[in-house]
Motif scaffolding. Structure first.
Motif, PDB file in Angstrom:
ATOM      1  N   VAL A 181       0.859  -1.185   0.000  1.00 38.99           N
ATOM      2  CA  VAL A 181       0.000   0.000   0.000  1.00 38.99           C
ATOM      3  C   VAL A 181       0.894   1.233   0.000  1.00 38.99           C
ATOM      4  CG1 VAL A 181      -1.939  -1.102   1.199  1.00 38.99           C
ATOM      5  CG2 VAL A 181      -0.134   0.007   2.535  1.00 38.99           C
ATOM      6  N   CYS A 182       0.301   2.378  -0.292  1.00 34.45           N
ATOM      7  CA  CYS A 182       1.038   3.639  -0.265  1.00 34.45           C
ATOM      8  C   CYS A 182       1.533   3.907   1.155  1.00 34.45           C
ATOM      9  CB  CYS A 182       0.135   4.770  -0.738  1.00 34.45           C
ATOM     10  SG  CYS A 182       0.922   6.396  -0.719  1.00 34.45           S
ATOM     11  N   VAL A 183       2.689   4.545   1.266  1.00 31.56           N
ATOM     12  CA  VAL A 183       3.276   4.821   2.582  1.00 31.56           C
ATOM     13  C   VAL A 183       2.358   5.713   3.425  1.00 31.56           C
ATOM     14  CG1 VAL A 183       4.575   6.886   1.904  1.00 31.56           C
ATOM     15  CG2 VAL A 183       5.468   5.384   3.716  1.00 31.56           C
ATOM     16  N   SER A 184       1.453   6.463   2.773  1.00 24.13           N
ATOM     17  CA  SER A 184       0.530   7.329   3.500  1.00 24.13           C
ATOM     18  C   SER A 184      -0.754   6.627   3.906  1.00 24.13           C
ATOM     19  CB  SER A 184       0.186   8.564   2.652  1.00 24.13           C
ATOM     20  OG  SER A 184      -0.507   8.167   1.473  1.00 24.13           O
ATOM     21  N   HIS A 185      -0.864   5.335   3.599  1.00 26.88           N
ATOM     22  CA  HIS A 185      -2.080   4.587   3.956  1.00 26.88           C
ATOM     23  C   HIS A 185      -2.263   4.610   5.479  1.00 26.88           C
ATOM     24  CE1 HIS A 185      -4.976   1.295   4.244  1.00 26.88           C
ATOM     25  NE2 HIS A 185      -5.155   1.394   2.934  1.00 26.88           N
ATOM     26  N   PRO A 186      -3.510   4.744   5.969  1.00 24.39           N
ATOM     27  CA  PRO A 186      -3.727   4.870   7.418  1.00 24.39           C
ATOM     28  C   PRO A 186      -3.349   3.647   8.245  1.00 24.39           C
ATOM     29  CG  PRO A 186      -5.822   4.708   6.226  1.00 24.39           C
ATOM     30  CD  PRO A 186      -4.758   4.924   5.210  1.00 24.39           C
ATOM     31  N   ILE A 187      -3.297   2.464   7.657  1.00 24.29           N
ATOM     32  CA  ILE A 187      -2.915   1.274   8.427  1.00 24.29           C
ATOM     33  C   ILE A 187      -1.396   1.249   8.572  1.00 24.29           C
ATOM     34  CG2 ILE A 187      -2.965  -1.251   8.513  1.00 24.29           C
ATOM     35  CD1 ILE A 187      -5.504  -1.233   6.891  1.00 24.29           C
ATOM     36  N   LEU A 199     -10.787  -7.393   3.553  1.00 29.34           N
ATOM     37  CA  LEU A 199     -11.951  -7.228   2.680  1.00 29.34           C
ATOM     38  C   LEU A 199     -12.392  -5.771   2.593  1.00 29.34           C
ATOM     39  CD1 LEU A 199     -14.028 -10.380   3.684  1.00 29.34           C
ATOM     40  CD2 LEU A 199     -12.608 -10.059   1.648  1.00 29.34           C
ATOM     41  N   ARG A 200     -12.017  -4.959   3.578  1.00 28.25           N
ATOM     42  CA  ARG A 200     -12.383  -3.539   3.530  1.00 28.25           C
ATOM     43  C   ARG A 200     -11.476  -2.746   2.592  1.00 28.25           C
ATOM     44  NH1 ARG A 200     -13.939  -4.013   9.188  1.00 28.25           N
ATOM     45  NH2 ARG A 200     -11.761  -3.689   9.818  1.00 28.25           N
ATOM     46  N   LEU A 201     -10.330  -3.317   2.209  1.00 34.17           N
ATOM     47  CA  LEU A 201      -9.405  -2.618   1.315  1.00 34.17           C
ATOM     48  C   LEU A 201      -9.941  -2.566  -0.110  1.00 34.17           C
ATOM     49  CD1 LEU A 201      -6.032  -4.213   2.507  1.00 34.17           C
ATOM     50  CD2 LEU A 201      -6.883  -1.916   3.063  1.00 34.17           C
ATOM     51  N   SER A 202      -9.474  -1.580  -0.866  1.00 33.26           N
ATOM     52  CA  SER A 202      -9.737  -1.500  -2.306  1.00 33.26           C
ATOM     53  C   SER A 202      -8.527  -2.091  -3.024  1.00 33.26           C
ATOM     54  CB  SER A 202      -9.947  -0.049  -2.736  1.00 33.26           C
ATOM     55  OG  SER A 202     -11.043   0.519  -2.059  1.00 33.26           O
ATOM     56  N   PRO A 245       1.149   4.703  -5.136  1.00 28.68           N
ATOM     57  CA  PRO A 245       1.361   5.984  -4.459  1.00 28.68           C
ATOM     58  C   PRO A 245       0.238   6.978  -4.741  1.00 28.68           C
ATOM     59  CG  PRO A 245       3.420   5.216  -5.414  1.00 28.68           C
ATOM     60  CD  PRO A 245       2.340   4.304  -5.920  1.00 28.68           C
ATOM     61  N   GLY A 246      -0.213   7.646  -3.683  1.00 26.39           N
ATOM     62  CA  GLY A 246      -1.279   8.627  -3.830  1.00 26.39           C
ATOM     63  C   GLY A 246      -2.673   8.040  -3.761  1.00 26.39           C
ATOM     64  N   THR A 247      -2.779   6.712  -3.504  1.00 22.93           N
ATOM     65  CA  THR A 247      -4.086   6.057  -3.394  1.00 22.93           C
ATOM     66  C   THR A 247      -4.142   5.282  -2.082  1.00 22.93           C
ATOM     67  OG1 THR A 247      -3.572   3.862  -4.313  1.00 22.93           O
ATOM     68  CG2 THR A 247      -3.907   5.652  -5.888  1.00 22.93           C
ATOM     69  N   HIS A 248      -5.329   4.761  -1.779  1.00 17.04           N
ATOM     70  CA  HIS A 248      -5.488   3.847  -0.657  1.00 17.04           C
ATOM     71  C   HIS A 248      -5.695   2.417  -1.153  1.00 17.04           C
ATOM     72  CE1 HIS A 248      -6.651   7.039   2.610  1.00 17.04           C
ATOM     73  NE2 HIS A 248      -5.376   7.079   2.254  1.00 17.04           N
ATOM     74  N   HIS A 249      -5.331   2.156  -2.415  1.00 13.35           N
ATOM     75  CA  HIS A 249      -5.473   0.822  -2.984  1.00 13.35           C
ATOM     76  C   HIS A 249      -4.410  -0.121  -2.417  1.00 13.35           C
ATOM     77  CE1 HIS A 249      -8.334   2.722  -5.407  1.00 13.35           C
ATOM     78  NE2 HIS A 249      -7.616   2.980  -6.490  1.00 13.35           N
ATOM     79  N   ALA A 250      -4.681  -1.411  -2.549  1.00 11.44           N
ATOM     80  CA  ALA A 250      -3.751  -2.442  -2.059  1.00 11.44           C
ATOM     81  C   ALA A 250      -3.472  -3.443  -3.167  1.00 11.44           C
ATOM     82  CB  ALA A 250      -4.352  -3.150  -0.845  1.00 11.44           C
TER      83      ALA A 250
END
Length: 319
Positions: A181-187, A199-202, A245-250
């Motif tokens: 995931v992006c380094v800025s992802h909240p997890i 399952l909650r991830l995109s 980068p720049g997304t919350h995708h996984a």
């Protein structure tokens, strides 16, 4: 009409080989350049082939040539036909990789192709320099579920949870999985995800939406009665980390690859739920090639490369 059929309507193997090139390249000029012949001579052969098949086969659409329905039908069958002619002319009992000019046709899962193919190309260049390699991605459309079409492939490397029942198979390797995931992802980095978290991830996936049933992750989830949300499907496995980068995708990937991808500081790694922790790879083949000397050599070569080379290591750029 019967006399025409008895001499195959005057078609030679050379005609069929040129036809295969025309349907693949969809360009008279490129085929002429490849074969070292003039464009008028290739055009004349195409005209004769059109007369024999009773169809234009190739027609112009704007700035490019496209296949007619009959052309698509012929294109789908001619590779298998020519390969089978080659097998008839080259005795299997005298198969020698050093002199063979076979076309080796392998379908490999993108997540394994990325690692295996550099080793395989190096090995073929060393021991079978005159062989030609054609690579495919296993899809439902490419025939992994149909006995007839799979016979056109020499080997398949798959990673679905349950191999197709009509194919013989053996385990090749297994890989621990992780999420990029992006380094800025909240997890936070290094978090062990629960199934609910996962399952909650995109998700970004290298599998087409039509082929999720043979995707390893989606297959494992389906056996648990679950489904993830795939928001982007991209066939190029190697480019996916650049899209994060720049997304919350996984992106779910082998852990060793994930560790490598995080070195640029733009991505971080999350650990997968225990239920999805490991992905297995299989080598599969059709029963009709079980005893073939050529196919045994090919299977042994792939197995040896996986065993002796660190095929799951991230390939380093050549200096």
């Amino acid at each position: 009409m019967m006399s025409n059929r008895s001499n195959f309507f005057g078609l030679s193997l050379r005609d069929l080989d040129i036809l295969r090139s025309l349907l693949s390249e969809r360009s008279v000029s490129r085929v002429a350049a490849q074969l070292g012949q003039s464009q008028p001579s290739i055009s004349a052969i195409l005209r004769r082939l059109r007369d024999i098949f009773g169809d234009p086969l190739l027609v112009r659409s704007g700035q490019k040539m496209v296949l007619t329905d009959k052309g698509m039908l012929v294109s789908n069958q001619i590779d298998d036909l020519m390969n089978r002619f080659g097998e008839l002319l080259e005795s299997d009992e005298t198969f020698d990789p050093a002199t063979s000019e076979r076309t080796i046709r392998i379908a490999a899962a993108t997540s394994f192709e990325f690692f295996l193919v550099p080793h395989l190309i190096t090995e073929l260049n060393r021991v079978a320099p005159r062989c030609r390699l054609e690579l495919f991605v296993p899809t439902l459309q490419s025939g992994v579920e149909t006995e007839r079409e799979t016979g056109g492939l020499d080997a398949i490397v798959g990673n679905w949870p349950v191999p197709p029942p009509h194919l013989k198979h053996m385990p090749l390797a297994s890989a621990k999985l992780a999420c990029l995931v992006c380094v800025s992802h909240p997890i936070p980095a290094g978090t062990q995800l629960t199934l609910e978290d996962y399952l909650r991830l995109s998700h970004i996936s290298p599998s087409s939406p039509k082929d999720l049933s043979i995707s390893p992750i989606d297959g494992m989830l389906a056996r648990l009665g679950l489904e993830r949300r795939v928001v982007v499907s991209v066939p190029d496995y190697a480019i996916i980390p650049q899209l994060l980068p720049g997304t919350h995708h996984a992106f779910t990937v082998g852990q060793r690859y994930a560790e490598h991808a995080t070195k640029n500081g733009k991505l971080k790694m999350l650990l997968l739920p225990e239920e999805l922790g490991v992905m297995g790879f299989y080598l599969l083949w059709h029963e009709r090639s079980q005893s073939s000397r050529y196919h045994r050599w090919l299977r042994d070569t792939i197995r040896r490369l996986v065993r002796e080379a660190d095929v799951l290591a991230v390939p380093l750029p050549q200096s």
